[in-house]
Design a protein around this motif. Sequence first.
Motif, PDB file in Angstrom:
ATOM      1  N   ALA A  94      63.400  -4.511  11.802  1.00 60.48           N
ATOM      2  CA  ALA A  94      62.693  -3.365  12.375  1.00 60.48           C
ATOM      3  C   ALA A  94      62.976  -2.074  11.612  1.00 60.48           C
ATOM      4  O   ALA A  94      62.088  -1.230  11.472  1.00 60.48           O
ATOM      5  CB  ALA A  94      63.076  -3.202  13.847  1.00 60.48           C
ATOM      6  N   MET A  95      64.224  -1.897  11.114  1.00 62.61           N
ATOM      7  CA  MET A  95      64.617  -0.628  10.522  1.00 62.61           C
ATOM      8  C   MET A  95      64.652  -0.619   8.999  1.00 62.61           C
ATOM      9  O   MET A  95      64.754   0.453   8.398  1.00 62.61           O
ATOM     10  CB  MET A  95      66.011  -0.226  11.048  1.00 62.61           C
ATOM     11  N   VAL A  96      64.562  -1.785   8.364  1.00 59.64           N
ATOM     12  CA  VAL A  96      64.614  -1.840   6.903  1.00 59.64           C
ATOM     13  C   VAL A  96      63.365  -2.503   6.333  1.00 59.64           C
ATOM     14  O   VAL A  96      62.636  -1.902   5.530  1.00 59.64           O
ATOM     15  CB  VAL A  96      65.879  -2.590   6.424  1.00 59.64           C
ATOM     16  N   ILE A  97      63.118  -3.734   6.745  1.00 62.95           N
ATOM     17  CA  ILE A  97      62.021  -4.495   6.141  1.00 62.95           C
ATOM     18  C   ILE A  97      60.665  -3.922   6.539  1.00 62.95           C
ATOM     19  O   ILE A  97      59.790  -3.689   5.681  1.00 62.95           O
ATOM     20  CB  ILE A  97      62.134  -5.977   6.538  1.00 62.95           C
ATOM     21  N   PHE A  98      60.452  -3.690   7.846  1.00 66.01           N
ATOM     22  CA  PHE A  98      59.158  -3.159   8.275  1.00 66.01           C
ATOM     23  C   PHE A  98      58.859  -1.784   7.690  1.00 66.01           C
ATOM     24  O   PHE A  98      57.747  -1.555   7.191  1.00 66.01           O
ATOM     25  CB  PHE A  98      59.084  -3.118   9.805  1.00 66.01           C
ATOM     26  N   PRO A  99      59.807  -0.806   7.701  1.00 65.53           N
ATOM     27  CA  PRO A  99      59.499   0.477   7.058  1.00 65.53           C
ATOM     28  C   PRO A  99      59.196   0.337   5.570  1.00 65.53           C
ATOM     29  O   PRO A  99      58.364   1.076   5.029  1.00 65.53           O
ATOM     30  CB  PRO A  99      60.766   1.306   7.287  1.00 65.53           C
ATOM     31  N   THR A 100      59.866  -0.607   4.891  1.00 60.09           N
ATOM     32  CA  THR A 100      59.581  -0.815   3.472  1.00 60.09           C
ATOM     33  C   THR A 100      58.165  -1.330   3.271  1.00 60.09           C
ATOM     34  O   THR A 100      57.419  -0.845   2.399  1.00 60.09           O
ATOM     35  CB  THR A 100      60.595  -1.786   2.861  1.00 60.09           C
ATOM     36  N   LEU A 101      57.769  -2.312   4.075  1.00 61.09           N
ATOM     37  CA  LEU A 101      56.402  -2.834   3.980  1.00 61.09           C
ATOM     38  C   LEU A 101      55.382  -1.764   4.336  1.00 61.09           C
ATOM     39  O   LEU A 101      54.332  -1.647   3.692  1.00 61.09           O
ATOM     40  CB  LEU A 101      56.248  -4.052   4.898  1.00 61.09           C
ATOM     41  N   PHE A 102      55.686  -0.966   5.362  1.00 66.91           N
ATOM     42  CA  PHE A 102      54.786   0.118   5.735  1.00 66.91           C
ATOM     43  C   PHE A 102      54.719   1.168   4.628  1.00 66.91           C
ATOM     44  O   PHE A 102      53.657   1.772   4.390  1.00 66.91           O
ATOM     45  CB  PHE A 102      55.256   0.761   7.040  1.00 66.91           C
ATOM     46  N   GLY A 103      55.829   1.369   3.914  1.00 65.36           N
ATOM     47  CA  GLY A 103      55.821   2.287   2.782  1.00 65.36           C
ATOM     48  C   GLY A 103      54.903   1.799   1.674  1.00 65.36           C
ATOM     49  O   GLY A 103      54.169   2.595   1.065  1.00 65.36           O
ATOM     50  N   PHE A 104      54.916   0.496   1.398  1.00 61.29           N
ATOM     51  CA  PHE A 104      53.997  -0.053   0.398  1.00 61.29           C
ATOM     52  C   PHE A 104      52.545   0.122   0.838  1.00 61.29           C
ATOM     53  O   PHE A 104      51.658   0.355   0.007  1.00 61.29           O
ATOM     54  CB  PHE A 104      54.301  -1.530   0.162  1.00 61.29           C
ATOM     55  N   TYR A 105      52.299   0.010   2.134  1.00 64.02           N
ATOM     56  CA  TYR A 105      50.943   0.232   2.645  1.00 64.02           C
ATOM     57  C   TYR A 105      50.509   1.687   2.433  1.00 64.02           C
ATOM     58  O   TYR A 105      49.399   1.958   1.960  1.00 64.02           O
ATOM     59  CB  TYR A 105      50.881  -0.141   4.129  1.00 64.02           C
ATOM     60  N   ILE A 106      51.387   2.647   2.737  1.00 65.99           N
ATOM     61  CA  ILE A 106      51.062   4.059   2.536  1.00 65.99           C
ATOM     62  C   ILE A 106      50.863   4.351   1.055  1.00 65.99           C
ATOM     63  O   ILE A 106      50.028   5.178   0.670  1.00 65.99           O
ATOM     64  CB  ILE A 106      52.165   4.951   3.126  1.00 65.99           C
ATOM     65  N   ALA A 107      51.621   3.655   0.187  1.00 67.95           N
ATOM     66  CA  ALA A 107      51.501   3.891  -1.248  1.00 67.95           C
ATOM     67  C   ALA A 107      50.125   3.515  -1.778  1.00 67.95           C
ATOM     68  O   ALA A 107      49.745   3.964  -2.872  1.00 67.95           O
ATOM     69  CB  ALA A 107      52.579   3.100  -1.987  1.00 67.95           C
ATOM     70  N   LEU A 108      49.391   2.719  -1.063  1.00 65.64           N
ATOM     71  CA  LEU A 108      48.043   2.302  -1.482  1.00 65.64           C
ATOM     72  C   LEU A 108      46.961   3.132  -0.817  1.00 65.64           C
ATOM     73  O   LEU A 108      45.800   2.723  -0.772  1.00 65.64           O
ATOM     74  CB  LEU A 108      47.836   0.813  -1.178  1.00 65.64           C
ATOM     75  N   THR A 109      47.307   4.297  -0.307  1.00 69.67           N
ATOM     76  CA  THR A 109      46.341   5.141   0.388  1.00 69.67           C
ATOM     77  C   THR A 109      46.261   6.512  -0.272  1.00 69.67           C
ATOM     78  O   THR A 109      47.178   6.941  -0.971  1.00 69.67           O
ATOM     79  CB  THR A 109      46.720   5.326   1.864  1.00 69.67           C
TER      80      THR A 109
END
Length: 364
Positions: A94-109
Amino acid sequence: MAENPVLNYGETTPGRRRLGRSIVWGATALLTLTALYQTLFALGATSSGFASWRPVLYAYGLWGVALGVAQVVAHGEQGKRALFILPAVLFTVAMVIFPTLFGFYIALTDWNLASQDGMRFNGLANVRQMLADPFFRNALGNMVFYVAMVLVEYVIAFGLALLLNAQIRARKFFRVAFLLPLMLSPVAVSWMIGKSMMEVRFGPLANFLKWLGVESPSFFGSPWIAKLSIQAMDAWTFIPFMMIMLLAGLQALPKDVTEAAQVDGANAWQTFWGVTFPLMIPVSITAIVLRIIFKLKIADIIINVTAGGPGGATDSVTSFIFREYRDRSNVGYGTMLAMTYLILIILFITLLLKLVNRWRRSFA
């Protein structure tokens, strides 16, 4: 009628193990479909979706409960013991993997807080912009310089550790005095030294250089002088960190080994290079690697003293990303830079540790 097999303590039947796997796969499928459904809606690929990401959070909670139940069902007593580490696993996800994946999603916007268009998916446009960005390449080049200077800091720290390990007067006082910079935050150092002592007009260091005959001394006007000034302030702050680790290693060395070398006729340099330094290699590697990790995050002093100037000469990747967020409000591109830098750090540290381990084996 066949009799049920006798189970030992903690064993489970094949049917219970299949049931446990079914529970895990069912909960995983539900979480994946819920997250995918909401992601497509957020990207505008579908017109239907949830009003918020809260259903995905509920699905994640259900997945965590199902994972715990499945462990007990499939593995019995061993599964109950696994429940003790399950909260840590869920917290990490919840605090490491998900924010990292969400960061990759934001990086594509394309997400600029100064724009009224909001967040829009733009694919690899941020990657193309990053590859063509000369300021980002300049910041990466500066990081090579900053990281390379760790070796100079190590030599100074080792010399101080040897000095404080010797029988000198006021040794305890000097140990405390040399640790004082480490007790200060980089922000305090940047204002106390960079904004005060190195100030061009009224700073004591500038006035001292004027007294020596230097005309218009400037610590941050020339690119290389500014870079060396930033490095000096950062080194002054963190050399005590390496020094205290090396001093602890020196004090843990067996005295009989160095005494035996001296009895055999070895002088001080031969004793250091042939005995002390090889025994200090594990501590030295730990100190250098930790210092490199800290150096890769250097930003506070740069942001407060030069803001990356002059002309980006002192920029680190972290300070450049900070200004991309703060000054340009470019969240999408800034996140792409941050994710790329994270990948580069992981690859660099992994390669560094492999090379260090190989060098240690050859040295031994």
